[in-house]
Motif scaffolding. Structure first.
Motif, PDB file in Angstrom:
ATOM      1  N   ARG A 161       0.735  -1.054  -0.109  1.00 27.50           N
ATOM      2  CA  ARG A 161      -0.099   0.149  -0.017  1.00 27.50           C
ATOM      3  C   ARG A 161       0.879   1.124   0.043  1.00 27.50           C
ATOM      4  O   ARG A 161       0.576   2.370  -0.697  1.00 27.50           O
ATOM      5  CB  ARG A 161      -0.963   0.257   1.316  1.00 27.50           C
ATOM      6  CG  ARG A 161      -2.100  -1.219   1.087  1.00 27.50           C
ATOM      7  CD  ARG A 161      -3.120  -0.690   0.180  1.00 27.50           C
ATOM      8  NE  ARG A 161      -4.069  -1.783   0.286  1.00 27.50           N
ATOM      9  CZ  ARG A 161      -5.320  -1.765  -0.615  1.00 27.50           C
ATOM     10  NH1 ARG A 161      -5.443  -0.661  -1.287  1.00 27.50           N
ATOM     11  NH2 ARG A 161      -5.947  -2.914  -0.814  1.00 27.50           N
ATOM     12  N   GLU A 162       1.938   1.309   0.931  1.00 27.71           N
ATOM     13  CA  GLU A 162       2.977   2.320   0.920  1.00 27.71           C
ATOM     14  C   GLU A 162       3.403   2.731  -0.604  1.00 27.71           C
ATOM     15  O   GLU A 162       3.804   3.719  -0.902  1.00 27.71           O
ATOM     16  CB  GLU A 162       3.904   2.270   1.964  1.00 27.71           C
ATOM     17  CG  GLU A 162       3.284   2.257   3.333  1.00 27.71           C
ATOM     18  CD  GLU A 162       4.347   1.842   4.339  1.00 27.71           C
ATOM     19  OE1 GLU A 162       4.371   2.067   5.585  1.00 27.71           O
ATOM     20  OE2 GLU A 162       5.300   1.091   3.986  1.00 27.71           O
ATOM     21  N   LEU A 163       3.831   1.441  -1.043  1.00 24.06           N
ATOM     22  CA  LEU A 163       4.581   1.619  -2.689  1.00 24.06           C
ATOM     23  C   LEU A 163       3.708   2.242  -3.509  1.00 24.06           C
ATOM     24  O   LEU A 163       3.936   3.139  -4.258  1.00 24.06           O
ATOM     25  CB  LEU A 163       4.944   0.180  -3.047  1.00 24.06           C
ATOM     26  CG  LEU A 163       5.213  -0.051  -4.452  1.00 24.06           C
ATOM     27  CD1 LEU A 163       6.671   0.693  -4.693  1.00 24.06           C
ATOM     28  CD2 LEU A 163       5.566  -1.468  -4.895  1.00 24.06           C
ATOM     29  N   VAL A 164       2.194   1.785  -3.696  1.00 22.43           N
ATOM     30  CA  VAL A 164       1.374   2.387  -4.401  1.00 22.43           C
ATOM     31  C   VAL A 164       1.192   4.052  -4.152  1.00 22.43           C
ATOM     32  O   VAL A 164       1.015   4.482  -5.143  1.00 22.43           O
ATOM     33  CB  VAL A 164       0.096   1.705  -4.467  1.00 22.43           C
ATOM     34  CG1 VAL A 164      -1.087   2.519  -5.264  1.00 22.43           C
ATOM     35  CG2 VAL A 164       0.322   0.264  -4.825  1.00 22.43           C
ATOM     36  N   LYS A 165       1.144   4.271  -2.940  1.00 22.43           N
ATOM     37  CA  LYS A 165       0.786   5.668  -2.498  1.00 22.43           C
ATOM     38  C   LYS A 165       2.017   6.484  -3.002  1.00 22.43           C
ATOM     39  O   LYS A 165       1.757   7.827  -3.352  1.00 22.43           O
ATOM     40  CB  LYS A 165       0.606   5.780  -1.038  1.00 22.43           C
ATOM     41  CG  LYS A 165       0.448   7.228  -0.668  1.00 22.43           C
ATOM     42  CD  LYS A 165       0.280   7.110   1.037  1.00 22.43           C
ATOM     43  CE  LYS A 165      -0.083   8.422   1.580  1.00 22.43           C
ATOM     44  NZ  LYS A 165       1.247   9.519   1.331  1.00 22.43           N
ATOM     45  N   ILE A 166       3.225   6.009  -2.715  1.00 21.51           N
ATOM     46  CA  ILE A 166       4.486   6.862  -3.136  1.00 21.51           C
ATOM     47  C   ILE A 166       4.576   7.030  -4.529  1.00 21.51           C
ATOM     48  O   ILE A 166       4.482   8.193  -5.135  1.00 21.51           O
ATOM     49  CB  ILE A 166       5.862   5.965  -2.703  1.00 21.51           C
ATOM     50  CG1 ILE A 166       5.864   5.963  -1.298  1.00 21.51           C
ATOM     51  CG2 ILE A 166       7.073   6.620  -3.730  1.00 21.51           C
ATOM     52  CD1 ILE A 166       7.112   5.045  -0.729  1.00 21.51           C
ATOM     53  N   MET A 167       4.263   6.070  -5.482  1.00 20.93           N
ATOM     54  CA  MET A 167       4.193   6.191  -7.054  1.00 20.93           C
ATOM     55  C   MET A 167       2.906   6.969  -7.415  1.00 20.93           C
ATOM     56  O   MET A 167       3.222   7.916  -8.244  1.00 20.93           O
ATOM     57  CB  MET A 167       4.088   4.793  -7.623  1.00 20.93           C
ATOM     58  CG  MET A 167       5.261   3.800  -7.248  1.00 20.93           C
ATOM     59  SD  MET A 167       5.162   2.279  -8.287  1.00 20.93           S
ATOM     60  CE  MET A 167       5.192   2.677  -9.890  1.00 20.93           C
ATOM     61  N   VAL A 168       1.962   6.864  -7.093  1.00 21.28           N
ATOM     62  CA  VAL A 168       0.819   7.802  -7.277  1.00 21.28           C
ATOM     63  C   VAL A 168       0.947   9.097  -6.842  1.00 21.28           C
ATOM     64  O   VAL A 168       0.770  10.139  -7.842  1.00 21.28           O
ATOM     65  CB  VAL A 168      -0.512   7.238  -6.699  1.00 21.28           C
ATOM     66  CG1 VAL A 168      -1.935   8.232  -6.974  1.00 21.28           C
ATOM     67  CG2 VAL A 168      -1.020   5.807  -7.284  1.00 21.28           C
ATOM     68  N   ASP A 169       1.413   9.563  -5.700  1.00 21.35           N
ATOM     69  CA  ASP A 169       1.571  10.543  -5.374  1.00 21.35           C
ATOM     70  C   ASP A 169       2.760  11.573  -6.052  1.00 21.35           C
ATOM     71  O   ASP A 169       2.534  12.782  -6.271  1.00 21.35           O
ATOM     72  CB  ASP A 169       2.014  10.916  -3.478  1.00 21.35           C
ATOM     73  CG  ASP A 169       0.715  10.201  -2.794  1.00 21.35           C
ATOM     74  OD1 ASP A 169      -0.506  10.458  -3.175  1.00 21.35           O
ATOM     75  OD2 ASP A 169       1.156  10.245  -1.426  1.00 21.35           O
ATOM     76  N   HIS A 170       3.971  10.673  -6.227  1.00 20.06           N
ATOM     77  CA  HIS A 170       4.959  11.412  -7.121  1.00 20.06           C
ATOM     78  C   HIS A 170       4.227  11.543  -8.675  1.00 20.06           C
ATOM     79  O   HIS A 170       4.552  12.922  -9.191  1.00 20.06           O
ATOM     80  CB  HIS A 170       5.832  10.367  -7.597  1.00 20.06           C
ATOM     81  CG  HIS A 170       7.000  10.971  -8.375  1.00 20.06           C
ATOM     82  ND1 HIS A 170       6.746  10.669  -9.917  1.00 20.06           N
ATOM     83  CD2 HIS A 170       7.918  11.565  -8.282  1.00 20.06           C
ATOM     84  CE1 HIS A 170       7.724  11.191 -10.399  1.00 20.06           C
ATOM     85  NE2 HIS A 170       8.438  11.944  -9.639  1.00 20.06           N
ATOM     86  N   ASP A 171       3.501  10.889  -9.209  1.00 28.57           N
ATOM     87  CA  ASP A 171       2.875  11.115 -10.598  1.00 28.57           C
ATOM     88  C   ASP A 171       1.877  12.305 -10.563  1.00 28.57           C
ATOM     89  O   ASP A 171       1.729  12.908 -11.365  1.00 28.57           O
ATOM     90  CB  ASP A 171       2.284   9.877 -11.228  1.00 28.57           C
ATOM     91  CG  ASP A 171       3.495   8.901 -11.747  1.00 28.57           C
ATOM     92  OD1 ASP A 171       4.515   9.268 -11.813  1.00 28.57           O
ATOM     93  OD2 ASP A 171       3.551   7.603 -12.073  1.00 28.57           O
ATOM     94  N   VAL A 172       1.024  12.338  -9.466  1.00 23.52           N
ATOM     95  CA  VAL A 172      -0.099  13.355  -9.366  1.00 23.52           C
ATOM     96  C   VAL A 172       0.622  14.761  -9.227  1.00 23.52           C
ATOM     97  O   VAL A 172       0.405  15.745 -10.267  1.00 23.52           O
ATOM     98  CB  VAL A 172      -0.884  13.374  -8.092  1.00 23.52           C
ATOM     99  CG1 VAL A 172      -1.696  14.471  -7.744  1.00 23.52           C
ATOM    100  CG2 VAL A 172      -1.670  12.147  -8.552  1.00 23.52           C
TER     101      VAL A 172
END
Length: 343
Positions: free
Chosen positions: A309-320
């Motif tokens: 879950r943390e991995l997905v959040k890191i990647m989504v937040d970066h791309d947003v």
């Protein structure tokens, strides 16, 4: 001061490894291909970082397809450690370019091992092996699991794996294989499924894209965070003797679960935005990869620090943030933002 040579330094893993080694006081040398355009976006910030002296980071033009270049670079640099991360690493592309994949990903390793042998230097060699070696072998997979690659990429990596073992046993070269399962980050290439998903989420949220087209949503993978995995690479080369290690989280998720988590993180319903395109299916699919990394945890003292879950959040937040023009990258040594980061 230790000296390291990284092939593939401009890739996801190479850039994180360069940061890690610089933070440990290494002099870092990287191999990059000469091309019509520069592809150093993942490491450009290191040259702008005041905490990284110019004398500790060097780039060399070279190619894993050119044995003479490799021998000259290895002999002249004389590194204490060599990390072979360079490859044609996209599984789907390997079906379209099987010969090229075999030349770079397979024979490239042999050329580098030969450069070590012929130069006569004393160095420690890390070969980036892959969970794609296992293909459709029963899960969970560990160092004793039989290999059954299901793609030209997996077959090329299998050749590299056994050549590394043969040079270790036949010539006494200090060499090891790191069999790393899927590991992702904001620096993952945009054609890989995880990054394609998170970039799709960011673009859909911003109104720049309406649909995200994907292939097999049922494929199950063991996904971890790339900076954790380069730490494992380094630990392998600090051991008393060379050995081979599986690196993974020991948890499996489907592509569909990644999609659900990514869209859910920004409050979107993935079913309104995702469509299946048969063109993204591979001729032979790998359905289930799950790591048993108990040997690495025991021998290396390694364990993942970032959850799925943390991995997905890191990647989504970066791309947003990237879509909004706000993306920043931390210094390798201080953790403070110093420059924008190209994916």
């Amino acid at each position: 001061m230790k000296r390291a040579l990284i092939t593939g330094i401009s890739g996801q893993d190479g850039s994180y490894l360069a940061e890690l080694l610089l933070s440990k006081g290494y002099e870092v040398h990287g191999l990059i291909r000469r091309a019509s355009t520069f592809n150093t976006g993942r490491i450009d910030h290191l040259f702008q970082d005041p905490h990284v002296p110019d004398a500790r980071l060097h780039l060399h033009y070279g190619d894993l397809c050119n044995s003479e270049q490799l021998t000259n670079i290895v002999y002249n640099v004389r590194p204490d450690e060599i990390y072979n991360l360079g490859a044609q690493s996209h599984v789907k592309v390997s079906f379209d370019m099987p010969e090229y994949t075999g030349d770079v990903t397979g024979l490239g390793t042999t050329r580098l091992l030969e450069a070590i042998r012929r130069s006569g230097i004393a160095t420690r060699f890390y070969q980036a092996s892959s969970s794609e070696l296992y293909g459709d072998a029963p899960a969970p997979q560990n160092e004793l699991t039989g290999f059954r690659p299901r793609s030209p990429y997996g077959a090329a990596k299998l050749y590299s794996y056994w050549m590394t073992a043969n040079y270790r046993e036949g010539y006494g070269i200090w060499a090891c294989n790191g069999i790393l399962f899927n590991h992702e980050s904001p620096r993952r290439g945009p054609t890989f499924v995880t990054r394609k998903i998170t970039m799709g989420v960011a673009n859909i949220l911003a109104g720049r894209q309406h649909k995200l087209y994907l292939g097999n949503l049922d494929a199950r993978r063991d996904w971890g965070y790339a900076p954790d995995y380069v730490e494992a690479m380094w630990r392998m080369l600090q051991q008393d003797r060379p050995d081979d290690y599986v690196i993974g989280t020991g948890e499996v998720r489907t592509v569909k679960e990644f999609v659900e988590a990514a869209f859910g993180h920004v409050g979107l319903d993935w079913r309104e935005h995702v469509a299946i395109d048969p063109r993204y299916y591979r001729p032979t699919e790998v359905e289930y990869l799950l790591a048993d990394a108990s040997k690495a945890k025991r021998a290396l003292g390694w364990a993942p620090t970032v959850t799925f879950r943390e991995l997905v959040k890191i990647m989504v937040d970066h791309d947003v943030q990237a879509v909004r023009g706000e993306s920043r990258v931390p210094s390798a040594l201080t953790g403070k933002p110093v420059a924008s980061l190209a994916a």
